[in-house]
Enzyme design. Structure first.
Site, PDB file in Angstrom:
ATOM      1  N   LYS A 174       0.850  -1.201   0.000  1.00 41.17           N
ATOM      2  CA  LYS A 174       0.000   0.000   0.000  1.00 41.17           C
ATOM      3  C   LYS A 174       0.880   1.245   0.000  1.00 41.17           C
ATOM      4  O   LYS A 174       1.507   1.580   1.002  1.00 41.17           O
ATOM      5  CB  LYS A 174      -0.907   0.029   1.239  1.00 41.17           C
ATOM      6  CG  LYS A 174      -1.975   1.112   1.104  1.00 41.17           C
ATOM      7  CD  LYS A 174      -2.375   1.734   2.415  1.00 41.17           C
ATOM      8  CE  LYS A 174      -1.928   3.139   2.664  1.00 41.17           C
ATOM      9  NZ  LYS A 174      -2.030   4.146   1.635  1.00 41.17           N
ATOM     10  N   GLY A 227       6.847   5.751   7.801  1.00 41.32           N
ATOM     11  CA  GLY A 227       5.956   6.906   7.828  1.00 41.32           C
ATOM     12  C   GLY A 227       6.129   7.658   9.130  1.00 41.32           C
ATOM     13  O   GLY A 227       7.178   7.570   9.777  1.00 41.32           O
ATOM     14  N   SER A 228       5.095   8.359   9.531  1.00 45.40           N
ATOM     15  CA  SER A 228       5.202   9.202  10.723  1.00 45.40           C
ATOM     16  C   SER A 228       5.218   8.359  11.994  1.00 45.40           C
ATOM     17  O   SER A 228       4.650   7.254  12.035  1.00 45.40           O
ATOM     18  CB  SER A 228       4.033  10.176  10.763  1.00 45.40           C
ATOM     19  OG  SER A 228       2.822   9.449  10.835  1.00 45.40           O
ATOM     20  N   GLY A 232       2.841   5.201  12.983  1.00 45.07           N
ATOM     21  CA  GLY A 232       3.626   3.982  13.183  1.00 45.07           C
ATOM     22  C   GLY A 232       3.462   3.397  14.580  1.00 45.07           C
ATOM     23  O   GLY A 232       3.313   2.175  14.732  1.00 45.07           O
ATOM     24  N   GLU A 249      10.082   2.373  10.322  1.00 34.73           N
ATOM     25  CA  GLU A 249      11.024   3.491  10.286  1.00 34.73           C
ATOM     26  C   GLU A 249      10.177   4.748  10.276  1.00 34.73           C
ATOM     27  O   GLU A 249       9.332   4.923   9.394  1.00 34.73           O
ATOM     28  CB  GLU A 249      11.918   3.405   9.045  1.00 34.73           C
ATOM     29  CG  GLU A 249      12.995   2.344   9.143  1.00 34.73           C
ATOM     30  CD  GLU A 249      13.942   2.532  10.317  1.00 34.73           C
ATOM     31  OE1 GLU A 249      14.077   3.675  10.811  1.00 34.73           O
ATOM     32  OE2 GLU A 249      14.514   1.522  10.776  1.00 34.73           O
ATOM     33  N   CYS A 283      13.445  11.950   5.908  1.00 25.75           N
ATOM     34  CA  CYS A 283      13.451  11.548   7.319  1.00 25.75           C
ATOM     35  C   CYS A 283      14.798  11.853   7.941  1.00 25.75           C
ATOM     36  O   CYS A 283      14.898  12.080   9.138  1.00 25.75           O
ATOM     37  CB  CYS A 283      13.130  10.067   7.428  1.00 25.75           C
ATOM     38  SG  CYS A 283      14.139   9.071   6.343  1.00 25.75           S
ATOM     39  N   GLU A 384       8.891  17.211  14.361  1.00 26.51           N
ATOM     40  CA  GLU A 384       9.317  17.063  12.966  1.00 26.51           C
ATOM     41  C   GLU A 384       8.475  17.996  12.092  1.00 26.51           C
ATOM     42  O   GLU A 384       7.247  17.950  12.142  1.00 26.51           O
ATOM     43  CB  GLU A 384       9.126  15.612  12.526  1.00 26.51           C
ATOM     44  CG  GLU A 384       9.744  15.349  11.169  1.00 26.51           C
ATOM     45  CD  GLU A 384       9.495  13.928  10.674  1.00 26.51           C
ATOM     46  OE1 GLU A 384       8.354  13.443  10.795  1.00 26.51           O
ATOM     47  OE2 GLU A 384      10.445  13.319  10.166  1.00 26.51           O
TER      48      GLU A 384
END
Ligand code: NAP
Length: 492
Positions: A174, A227-228, A232, A249, A283, A384
């Site tokens: 996805k 992803g974030s 996550g 990650e 990232c 972030e």
């Protein structure tokens, strides 16, 4: 207009949802590249069932034969490098140079994983008992769910797909909803490379429907997510209830420590590249410069000049050095943090607003931004942002630099600029990050070197390099007794 469809059990399907989303060029919002059909939960289920059905056959396929498909994939990516880079730049916004680099990195990972299929080895182990021994076998999990972000929509999918497939898993992939075109093109190339029906399934759809189905379906035996941190960690909690392997990650807030003895021009150039390159949407982006007070004035003067010198523009224009934010949501987030920095009392030295200029009027462009006198408690130092925003935090000693650099929930990357061996070595010992760089930017990585973070950035084994297949394999231990006799003595 191009329509992006999902690929399930060897077929491009027409989704029954009737829902589509436009794929918008972030450099020019009047340019609609195509539209993606969003899958329903039922369609995601059928993708999982297809992957389940294909698993036994793919697992039985000799690993080097799986590797040959990956080798063909690497060749196809090389042959289509320019086309993939153009599509990536058009859809995600990064500059064409950055896009070519991303495609090359993805190709390298596929090539590396193809080689790994020839050494999917276990080990033989001596036994305490005579005429006995044991050995281990690396086996695939079954169906693996792969959920990816938009910021590296070629490299990140392939650095999960290639090891998953090499190890003999089947996959439901996805991609992020706003980068469907690159995902579709990758899957087309995998098909051309010879991937059998059902082994690789693509489901385009929202995280909360198809993403959630992948995470919760009992036939999915492992999930790899990038992803974030917010999404996550929530996913981690859900997956933990099912007791299946999870790899994530997630976000970063990467520090650059600049010591007095460094080559200042080198530190400035690399910090600028790390902070503003890829529009800060990496990232591993450098978002905090932790600078020793005696050189801070000089550092900020030079980095502001460098930030102002970048040429903003559409990624497909070869003269552009910084592209747009990926979409309206990300653009607004970056602008919001620029306001937060001002309100919290940081000193805005440059940028801090939407970028204006010829050729960028209709895109999500923001000015490269430098805040000085940022304190560790400010939100721009802690959260972030994922935009071209650098916070400068001034410190008075090495100890304070380390305290400030480590004062973050994240732990992905970091770097130090210094020519003093002892300081560099102490930094390497004390920095809390999964990767660290000496006299080079916080960004970058190579296909054969492990990649990933600690703290709230990373969960599970590292991706890529010698560890690339660790997450995608289970270890089976086999005990062999060739005495042909009942065992005597103490048994344990
Ligand atoms: P995101 O919003 O967390 O989304 C990542 C993926 O998760 C997308 O495919 C998204 O689908 C999906 N998703 C969202 N909600 C879900 C749910 N409830 N269940 C299942 N899937 C769900 O992250 P992003 O904005 O795409 O990417 C930026 C983030 O990725 C940044 O935080 C960045 O630091 C991080 N990142 C980390 C690394 C690393 O190696 N550490 C590398 C690259 C990026 P939709 O698109 O449909 O929402």
């Amino acid at each position: 207009m191009t329509t992006y469809r999902s690929f399930i059990n060897g077929k491009w399907i027409e989704s029954s949802s009737g829902k589509t989303i436009p794929n918008i060029n972030p450099a020019d919002t009047n340019d609609i590249i195509g539209e993606a059909q969003l899958c329903t939960r039922e369609e995601a289920k059928s993708a999982i069932e297809a992957a389940y059905g294909a698993f036994k056959g793919w697992k039985r396929t000799p690993a080097p034969a799986r590797g040959r498909i990956l080798t063909r994939m690497a060749r196809l990516m090389e042959d289509h490098k320019e086309e993939l880079a153009q599509l990536l730049s058009h859809e995600e916004g990064k500059t064409i140079g950055e896009a070519r680099g991303e495609v090359q990195r993805g190709t390298n990972v596929v090539e590396f994983c193809a080689g790994e299929t020839r050494r999917l080895n276990g080990e033989t182990i001596q036994s305490e008992l005579p005429a006995n021994f044991a050995y281990t076998i690396k086996e695939p999990h079954g169906v693996v769910g792969i959920i990816t972000p938009w910021n590296f929509p070629i490299a990140i999918p392939v650095w999960k797909l290639a090891p998953a497939l090499a190890a003999g898993n089947t996959v439901v992939f996805k991609p992020a909803s706003n980068t469907p075109a690159t995902a579709v093109r990758l899957v087309e190339l995998f098909i051309e490379a010879g991937i059998p029906d059902g082994v690789l399934n693509l489901v385009i759809g929202s995280g909360s429907t198809v993403g959630d189905e992948i995470v919760s379906h009992p036939a999915v035996r492992a999930i790899s997510f990038t992803g974030s941190t917010e999404i996550g960690l929530k996913m981690y909690a859900d997956v933990a209830k099912r007791g299946i392997p999870f790899q994530a990650e997630m976000g970063g807030k990467n520090p650059v420590v600049v010591l007095e003895d460094c080559d200042l021009d080198l530190a400035v150039e690399h910090t600028a590249q790390g902070a503003f390159g890829s529009t800060g949407q990496r990232c591993t982006a450098s978002s905090r410069a932790v600078v020793m007070e005696p050189i801070a004035e000089q550092f900020v003067e030079k980095i502001v000049a460098r930030a102002k010198a970048f040429k903003l523009g559409p990624g497909l224009d070869p003269s552009s050095e910084i592209g747009p934010s990926v979409d309206e949501g990300q653009f607004n987030t970056v602008l919001k943090y620029m306001d937060i920095g001002k309100e919290d009392g940081a000193t805005l030295l440059c940028g801090g607003k939407k970028a204006e200029g010829d050729g960028i009027e209709n895109g999500y462009f923001v000015e490269p931004t430098v805040f000085d006198h940022v304190t560790p408690d400010m939100r721009i130092a802690r959260e972030e942002i994922f935009g071209p925003v650098l916070s400068v935090l001034r410190v008075k000693s090495f100890e304070e630099a380390m305290q400030v650099a480590n004062d973050t929930e994240y732990g992905l990357s970091s770097s130090i600029f210094s020519n003093d061996y002892n300081s560099i070595t102490r930094f390497i010992d004390e920095i809390e990050s999964g990767m660290t760089h000496v006299n080079s930017p916080t960004t970058g990585g190579e296909a054969h070197i492990p990649f990933g973070g600690i703290k709230a950035t990373g969960v599970g084994p590292r991706e890529q390099g010698s560890t690339a297949l660790d997450f995608y394999t289970e270890l089976k231990v086999v005990y062999v007794d060739y005495t042909g006799r009942k065992r005597e003595g103490n048994l344990y």
